[in-house]
Design an enzyme around this catalytic site. Sequence first.
Site, PDB file in Angstrom:
ATOM      1  N   LYS A   1      61.298  47.758 109.780  1.00  0.00           N
ATOM      2  CA  LYS A   1      61.149  46.844 108.636  1.00  0.00           C
ATOM      3  C   LYS A   1      61.817  45.504 108.918  1.00  0.00           C
ATOM      4  CE  LYS A   1      65.569  47.467 107.243  1.00  0.00           C
ATOM      5  NZ  LYS A   1      66.604  46.473 106.883  1.00  0.00           N
TER       6      LYS A   1
ATOM      7  N   GLU B   1      69.150  42.151 113.328  1.00  0.00           N
ATOM      8  CA  GLU B   1      68.640  43.331 114.027  1.00  0.00           C
ATOM      9  C   GLU B   1      67.162  43.218 114.386  1.00  0.00           C
ATOM     10  OE1 GLU B   1      70.076  45.549 115.520  1.00  0.00           O
ATOM     11  OE2 GLU B   1      71.888  46.245 114.525  1.00  0.00           O
TER      12      GLU B   1
ATOM     13  N   ASP C   1      63.070  50.011 101.746  1.00  0.00           N
ATOM     14  CA  ASP C   1      63.863  49.129 102.596  1.00  0.00           C
ATOM     15  C   ASP C   1      63.069  47.878 102.972  1.00  0.00           C
ATOM     16  OD1 ASP C   1      66.156  48.410 103.899  1.00  0.00           O
ATOM     17  OD2 ASP C   1      66.140  50.051 105.340  1.00  0.00           O
TER      18      ASP C   1
END
Length: 342
Positions: free
Chosen positions: A188, A278, A241
């Site tokens: 995601k 990330e 998420d």
Amino acid sequence: MNITVLGSGSWGSALAYLLADNSHKVRLWSFRKEEAESIIANKENKEFLPGVPLPENVEVFWDKKEALFNAELVVNAVPSKFVRSTMESFKGLMPEKISIVNVSKGLEDGSLKRLSEVIKEVYPEAAVAVLSGPSHAEEVSRRLPTTVVASSSDLALAEMVQDVFMNKEFRVYTNTDIIGVELGGALKNVIALAAGISDGMGFGDNTKAALMTRGIKEISQLGAAMGAEINTFFGLSGIGDLIVTCTSMHSRNRRAGILLGQGKSLEETLKEIHMVVEGVNTSNAAYELSLRYNVPMPITAEINNVLNHGKSPVLAVEELMTRNKKQEHNSEDTIGGRLIWQ
């Protein structure tokens, strides 16, 4: 319990405070001595969670041996690219059969492994679970209602993690599909970069809705090919998420995407964000997995091109929009007998 949290960034600190609220005795480890000393001196993490006081039952350490003293549970909150090196640095100190909860979201570049697999390689005897879901550290640290998933192939371990973390502000579900939970949390971030780029380029809600919808398609299709359960991607660690990461300004992935969409270089973007993004670390691994499993992931491919090959976001959008025509769903499109989005 005696719990050690590895990583004193925003997420590690927020979870340390949460665990302290649950009456656990918490040791928070920082890899930087000066950071540990700053948190102790100021009684708060001024760099990552300013204004949130350090609970009395959270001790902060830089020394590895002291950090692990009497640990019954270890929580890994270091960024994905440092998970292996950090785990290896604790060898000889970490109890062999310790339970480890990974809360970082990403994939290991090069090996393309999920982070629980990396931890298990370093500590084969450890019991490994993950905690994932729509959960910004800034909100968790301020005790705002949040709901996540504890996952392990061992349901008893997932339930133990559920009991350790759950309270009236932090609801925890269990899920034994650790592959799906980890992939949802990792991938995601790549789609959130795309959503941020869209915002930075001045596009609207239509564009973001399309990116999120087609993005969860890419995530779930790759997950199915890797053995995950489709339903996982339509739960908290999947679409949940994805929603929070694509829409919130707490999301460093979305904020990084906005800067890239405004024309800043990756180097300038990462310097301005001043925290680990990330999605940048994960984009290449996600693209390589799509090739390995022969799963088309056009959004992921274009984000990888923008980040790692200098492609213009304008050209990436144009090529996404002008791909060959296709159906949204195809009844013959299955993986392992399960219907997958086309």
